[in-house]
Design a protein around this motif. Structure first.
Motif, PDB file in Angstrom:
ATOM      1  N   THR A 281      -1.837 -19.547  17.165  1.00  0.00           N
ATOM      2  CA  THR A 281      -2.150 -19.862  15.770  1.00  0.00           C
ATOM      3  C   THR A 281      -3.371 -20.764  15.657  1.00  0.00           C
ATOM      4  O   THR A 281      -3.653 -21.568  16.539  1.00  0.00           O
ATOM      5  N   ARG A 282      -4.086 -20.579  14.555  1.00  0.00           N
ATOM      6  CA  ARG A 282      -5.282 -21.377  14.264  1.00  0.00           C
ATOM      7  C   ARG A 282      -5.099 -22.061  12.916  1.00  0.00           C
ATOM      8  O   ARG A 282      -4.360 -21.576  12.062  1.00  0.00           O
ATOM      9  N   GLU A 283      -5.838 -23.138  12.722  1.00  0.00           N
ATOM     10  CA  GLU A 283      -5.781 -23.888  11.463  1.00  0.00           C
ATOM     11  C   GLU A 283      -6.216 -23.050  10.261  1.00  0.00           C
ATOM     12  O   GLU A 283      -5.750 -23.254   9.145  1.00  0.00           O
ATOM     13  N   ASP A 284      -7.109 -22.066  10.479  1.00  0.00           N
ATOM     14  CA  ASP A 284      -7.634 -21.278   9.361  1.00  0.00           C
ATOM     15  C   ASP A 284      -6.730 -20.114   8.951  1.00  0.00           C
ATOM     16  O   ASP A 284      -7.097 -19.292   8.118  1.00  0.00           O
TER      17      ASP A 284
ATOM     18  N   LEU B 241      -5.158 -15.608  13.792  1.00  0.00           N
ATOM     19  CA  LEU B 241      -4.563 -15.672  15.131  1.00  0.00           C
ATOM     20  C   LEU B 241      -5.621 -15.414  16.187  1.00  0.00           C
ATOM     21  O   LEU B 241      -6.383 -14.450  16.084  1.00  0.00           O
ATOM     22  N   ASP B 242      -5.671 -16.278  17.180  1.00  0.00           N
ATOM     23  CA  ASP B 242      -6.395 -15.983  18.408  1.00  0.00           C
ATOM     24  C   ASP B 242      -5.409 -15.259  19.308  1.00  0.00           C
ATOM     25  O   ASP B 242      -4.200 -15.219  19.042  1.00  0.00           O
TER      26      ASP B 242
ATOM     27  N   GLY C 204       2.722 -24.506  19.523  1.00  0.00           N
ATOM     28  CA  GLY C 204       1.520 -24.457  18.709  1.00  0.00           C
ATOM     29  C   GLY C 204       1.762 -25.044  17.335  1.00  0.00           C
ATOM     30  O   GLY C 204       2.735 -25.779  17.112  1.00  0.00           O
TER      31      GLY C 204
ATOM     32  N   GLU D 135       3.784 -20.813  22.181  1.00  0.00           N
ATOM     33  CA  GLU D 135       2.566 -20.044  22.425  1.00  0.00           C
ATOM     34  C   GLU D 135       2.218 -20.076  23.897  1.00  0.00           C
ATOM     35  O   GLU D 135       2.474 -21.061  24.586  1.00  0.00           O
TER      36      GLU D 135
ATOM     37  N   LEU E  87      -8.653 -18.111  25.377  1.00  0.00           N
ATOM     38  CA  LEU E  87      -8.598 -17.522  24.040  1.00  0.00           C
ATOM     39  C   LEU E  87      -9.593 -16.372  23.936  1.00  0.00           C
ATOM     40  O   LEU E  87     -10.751 -16.513  24.289  1.00  0.00           O
TER      41      LEU E  87
ATOM     42  N   PRO F 113      -9.812 -13.539  17.453  1.00  0.00           N
ATOM     43  CA  PRO F 113      -9.003 -12.719  16.559  1.00  0.00           C
ATOM     44  C   PRO F 113      -9.210 -11.209  16.716  1.00  0.00           C
ATOM     45  O   PRO F 113      -8.302 -10.432  16.438  1.00  0.00           O
TER      46      PRO F 113
ATOM     47  N   TYR G  27       0.549 -15.333   8.827  1.00  0.00           N
ATOM     48  CA  TYR G  27      -0.356 -15.033   9.940  1.00  0.00           C
ATOM     49  C   TYR G  27      -0.415 -13.539  10.241  1.00  0.00           C
ATOM     50  O   TYR G  27      -1.496 -12.977  10.394  1.00  0.00           O
TER      51      TYR G  27
END
Length: 192
Positions: free
Chosen positions: A82-85, A88-89, A101, A107, A112, A115, A144
């Motif tokens: 998971t990413r802040e934005d 998903l990476d 995560g 995770e 990485l 996306p 997500y």
């Protein structure tokens, strides 16, 4: 003020969380064995050589035995990070190392891949709170997977993994919710 669909989703999620909490260890073990068997059948029937999957939370159908099975057969497995934005990476992970995560979700640890890496898989396996008879997926509310699936130019088949009781008649739906192509439970594989 929350709308009716949002309220219905929250009520259903709470009910499903409660059902998962009261499952016995024997029920979880049987479900895990069934999920692993059904997912391996799905891989065989689709001929998938690369999949995206996820590391299950303690109360979700256990994906780890399937991940071991897939890796032992040389199937490339991408795992989400998971990413802040809200995107998903992806990573193939390194050995069996895990971390928690964002939002406390397990995770894999590894390089990485970004996306876009998911665009190269043959099959996508996603978690869900419930799936209805039309293939509509009720997630856990963070968006997500809906965002990922909604942004893919050419999406391979997507199957949600749930317990048998979570394949239901109907789930509340919003415009951004993404349907799946099938559902895998401990006892069944259903394509829509």
């Amino acid at each position: 003020m929350p709308d009716d669909v949002d309220v219905r989703k929250r009520i259903l999620r709470a009910e499903l969380r409660e059902r998962r909490q009261v499952m016995t260890s024997a029920e979880r073990r049987r479900a895990s064995e069934g999920i692993t068997a059904r997912l391996s059948e799905l891989i065989a029937s689709t001929g998938a050589e690369s999949v995206s999957c996820y590391l299950s939370m303690p109360n979700e159908p256990d994906t780890r035995p399937f991940l071991e099975w897939a890796r032992a057969r040389g199937i490339r497995v991408l795992l989400p990070v998971t990413r802040e934005d809200g995107l998903l990476d992806w990573t193939v992970g390194e050995e069996d190392d895990e971390t928690l995560g964002l939002h406390g979700v397990p995770e894999a640890i590894g390089e990485l891949l970004g996306p876009m890496a998911i665009n190269d898989v043959d099959l996508i396996l996603v978690p869900a709170a419930a799936i209805d008879r039309t293939g509509m997926r009720l997630g856990w509310g963070r968006g997500y997977f809906d965002k990922t699936l909604g942004s893919m130019e050419k999406c391979p088949p997507v199957y949600a993994v749930v317990f048998d009781s979570e394949f239901v008649e109907q789930v509340p739906r919003e415009v951004h919710d993404q349907p799946v192509n099938g559902v895998v439970t401990p006892t069944r594989i259903i394509a829509f």
